[in-house]
Design an enzyme around this catalytic site. Structure first.
Site: not given
Length: 407
Positions: A46, A49-50, A126
């Site tokens: 993840h 991905e950022h 997040e």
């Protein structure tokens, strides 16, 4: 018609020409998700991905955003437990620009130290946001119960502890292992041209796999029943109940989706009608299916005040016991079939939906059923198959997670 072309390096290009639209959706799918991480890597898929949006050798993060805004396009990404997708939707004449930017991000991201530190804080926020939302957090706690010793039970976002260890070296090492050409599918749908497909092949069809490249391996973890209760000062108690179910390649998959709709997948479902409409015990009550390449789960979620929690749980139990004892009705079966057909066909009205469907089908199934074939498979759902699933799933011992005030 869906066409699959395999490039010389193993990258697969899945294309679907839809001539009556003026848009193109393109996605770079990678067979890399959180379930393929080691415990120390938890969350890195993840995080990557950022980071692919944080600047390349020729474009800053701001320039990437501005280029898509300037042409009225959309660009985004997501990470799941089994794969990652970087995607864009643009007008058809901007298709080559969109795929060239995605390729620039994919191959030339800098992973600058200052950007890593900045994005680390963003992802940390997040994580905190997810933990602050009990209706989200309860599902994370549930998966930790189900698979306590497997990556499937760990959060996609990772933890504050693992996040703190990520740097450029770890990012590049992970990508060298998991971003090899045999793990990549480019899915494109819309008013595409031969020139666009040639551009995709030119950009993605010739890079070589790292010596560290590996193919994702399944772990076949065993479903673990149990219960976790997290006490928090909230107005409601949030409950998630999960049963072991079938994997995504199981022939009964369409039947499983239909059964979910009957139990709690929509407003006419048994749980919605019994818990909310008939008894007024909860505002939010639903069920969903989670199916992966090797395992699956069927989950029910509901939230209620402390005073009504026990009655809500009793009503859920009674509803499931009634299903086990009596099965479903012919009317429920026919309604579920029509609901599935309607949602499937209506869900394919945009190019993004076609791109998503084709990308998943190639990554998971290596098979692309036509719309008519899917509709025929839905029509073939039988009462016998549904009742077999009810017995197989609902008689198993569940895993339960509860977040809320003391009760």
């Amino acid at each position: 018609m869906v066409t699959v072309t395999t490039c010389q390096n193993g990258v697969r290009i899945v294309s679907e020409h839809i001539p009556h639209v003026r848009s193109i959706s393109v996605g770079v799918w990678v067979n890399a998700g959180s379930r393929y991480e080691t415990p120390e890597e938890n969350g890195i898929t993840h995080f990557i991905e950022h980071m692919l949006f944080k600047g390349t050798a020729t474009r800053s993060a701001r320039q990437i955003a501005e280029e898509f805004d300037r042409i009225g396009g959309e660009i985004n990404a997501f990470t799941s437990k089994e794969n990652t997708c970087y995607f864009a939707k643009v007008l058809d004449h901007h298709g080559e620009l969109a795929i060239s930017i995605l390729a620039d991000m994919f191959f030339n991201s800098l992973f600058a130290a200052e950007e890593i530190e900045r994005e680390r804080q963003v992802v940390l926020e997040e994580i905190y946001m997810s933990e602050d939302a009990p209706d989200d957090d309860v599902h994370e706690k549930l998966w930790a119960v189900i698979y306590p010793n497997d990556a499937l039970g760990r959060p996609i976002l990772g933890t504050a502890e693992t996040l703190a260890t990520f740097d450029g070296e770890k990012i590049r090492a992970y990508m060298a292992k998991h971003y090899g050409p045999k793990n990549v599918v480019i899915s494109v749908a819309g008013n595409i041209t031969d020139e666009l497909l040639a551009t995709i092949d030119q950009l993605f069809g010739h890079y070589e796999a790292s010596k560290q490249a590996i193919e994702a391996e399944l772990t076949y973890p065993e479903f673990t029943p149990g219960e976790i209760v997290k006490t928090r000062d909230t107005e409601q108690a949030h409950v998630a109940i999960s049963f072991p179910a079938i994997n995504v390649k199981d022939p009964a998959m369409y039947s499983f989706v239909a059964l979910n709709n009957i139990i709690g997948g929509n407003m006419s479902s048994r749980l919605f009608q019994e818990v909310r409409e008939e008894r007024g015990l909860a505002y939010s009550i639903f069920s969903y299916q989670s199916s992966y390449a090797d395992v699956g789960a069927f989950t029910i979620y509901g939230s209620a005040s402390k005073q009504q929690l026990s009655q809500m749980q009793h009503t859920i139990d009674a509803t499931l016991l009634d299903l086990v004892a009596e099965g479903i009705t012919e009317t429920e079966l026919e309604n579920a079939k029509e609901q599935l057909k309607g949602s499937f066909v209506l869900g394919l009205e945009g190019t993004e939906a076609h791109m998503n469907r084709n990308g998943v089908n190639e990554l998971v199934h290596q098979n692309h059923r036509s719309v008519d074939e899917v509709l025929a498979a839905i029509d073939a759902i039988s009462m016998d198959i549904i009742n077999e699933l009810i017995t197989k799933i609902l008689l198993a011992e569940p895993a339960i997670a509860i977040i809320g005030p003391e009760y």
